[in-house]
Design an enzyme around this catalytic site. Structure first.
Site, PDB file in Angstrom:
ATOM      1  N   LYS A 166       0.831  -1.197   0.000  1.00 26.95           N
ATOM      2  CA  LYS A 166       0.000   0.000   0.000  1.00 26.95           C
ATOM      3  C   LYS A 166       0.873   1.258   0.000  1.00 26.95           C
ATOM      4  CE  LYS A 166      -3.790  -2.014   2.744  1.00 26.95           C
ATOM      5  NZ  LYS A 166      -4.890  -1.783   1.802  1.00 26.95           N
ATOM      6  N   ARG A 221     -10.418 -11.604   1.494  1.00 29.11           N
ATOM      7  CA  ARG A 221     -11.272 -12.646   0.912  1.00 29.11           C
ATOM      8  C   ARG A 221     -10.596 -14.011   0.952  1.00 29.11           C
ATOM      9  NH1 ARG A 221     -11.628  -9.244  -4.445  1.00 29.11           N
ATOM     10  NH2 ARG A 221     -11.467  -7.689  -2.787  1.00 29.11           N
TER      11      ARG A 221
END
Length: 275
Positions: free
Chosen positions: A70, A144
């Site tokens: 990030k 996920r």
């Protein structure tokens, strides 16, 4: 621990390896802090018969993004990426303390997503607990992955009457709903209606978003059964679709994407930090 009606189970790395939880284990590979699957069961006196309500939470204790790292700005806020796990375990704690007549299991899928020589890479293929293979497009689509194995474990071990997952899953949900609503996804209208009614009572607002069949093509892979990041603009929807591929369609299931709601500044009703 120690509350009436509560039992706690923790699956460590060897236990998850024996079960083939390659998705959850893959996310934790880059960290020196090993992943865990935490299971907190509560059955109150007078709870109805049948399978439990299963709540499953994304518990990324810190999310650097992994190899798909990030930007540095605001990365420190990613200590909040365990908010879904905190919510489901906190729910169980509250119900157990109050002696509520319910049968509930909270499952927290816990890992730290870090870049390291052992970390998974874009282009890798992981195998989840149900044997489904997953092409990694972005290591920053890690929530996920941990939830996929948790959902399979729940279906195989709990015979749940209903499953609700809670996750700070996507930045895209904030683009759709701002910080006013959490995203609600479900294939089961009756369950979605129940959640919307509960949201109206509590003030924890949700807005139902679609699980469009086109998301299957958006998450299709040429080298695996599914890829962990979709194409196009429906990022929250493709994330929800991915999760839905790891639980049978006949089990009532809903997904709450709380990425835009879980953490932020102060308001008239809460201090700064977790909501």
């Amino acid at each position: 621990a120690g509350l009436r009606g509560v039992t706690i189970e923790v699956l460590d790395v060897p236990a998850m390896e024996r079960l083939g939880m390659g998705a959850l284990l893959g996310v934790g590979r880059g960290s020196e802090r090993p992943p865990r699957l935490l299971v907190v069961r509560y059955r109150g006196a007078g709870a109805p018969e049948g399978g439990p309500i299963a709540l499953v939470g994304k518990g990324i204790t810190f999310d650097s993004g992994g190899i798909s790292i990030k930007p540095s700005a605001n990365m420190g806020n990613m200590k909040m990426d365990m908010s879904g796990a905190a919510a489901v375990v906190g729910t169980t704690l509250a119900l157990a303390r109050s002696g509520a007549p319910v049968n509930l299991v909270a499952v927290a899928a816990l890992a730290e997503n870090m870049p390291d020589g052992a970390a998974i890479r874009p282009g890798d293929v992981l195998t989840a607990m149900n044997g489904k293979t997953i092409e990694i497009i972005s290591t920053d689509a890690e929530g996920r992955l941990v939830l996929a194995d948790a959902l399979v474990w729940i279906e195989r071990n709990l015979n749940p009457s209903v499953v609700v997952d809670v996750a700070t899953l996507t930045g895209a949900v904030g683009g759709a709903l701002g910080d006013d609503y959490a995203g609600l996804f479900s294939r089961h209208d009756a369950l979605a209606d129940q959640i919307e009614a509960a949201a109206d009572v509590t003030g924890e607002d949700v807005w139902r978003l679609p699980l469009h069949p086109s998301y299957a093509q958006d998450t299709a892979s040429t080298i695996a059964d599914i890829k962990n990041s979709g194409e196009g603009g429906a990022g929250a929807g493709t994330g929800a679709w991915f999760l839905g591929e790891f639980i049978s369609r006949d089990i009532p299931w809903a997904h709450l994407d709380i990425a835009n709601m879980a953490y932020g500044g102060p308001s008239d009703w809460k201090p700064a930090g977790s909501a």
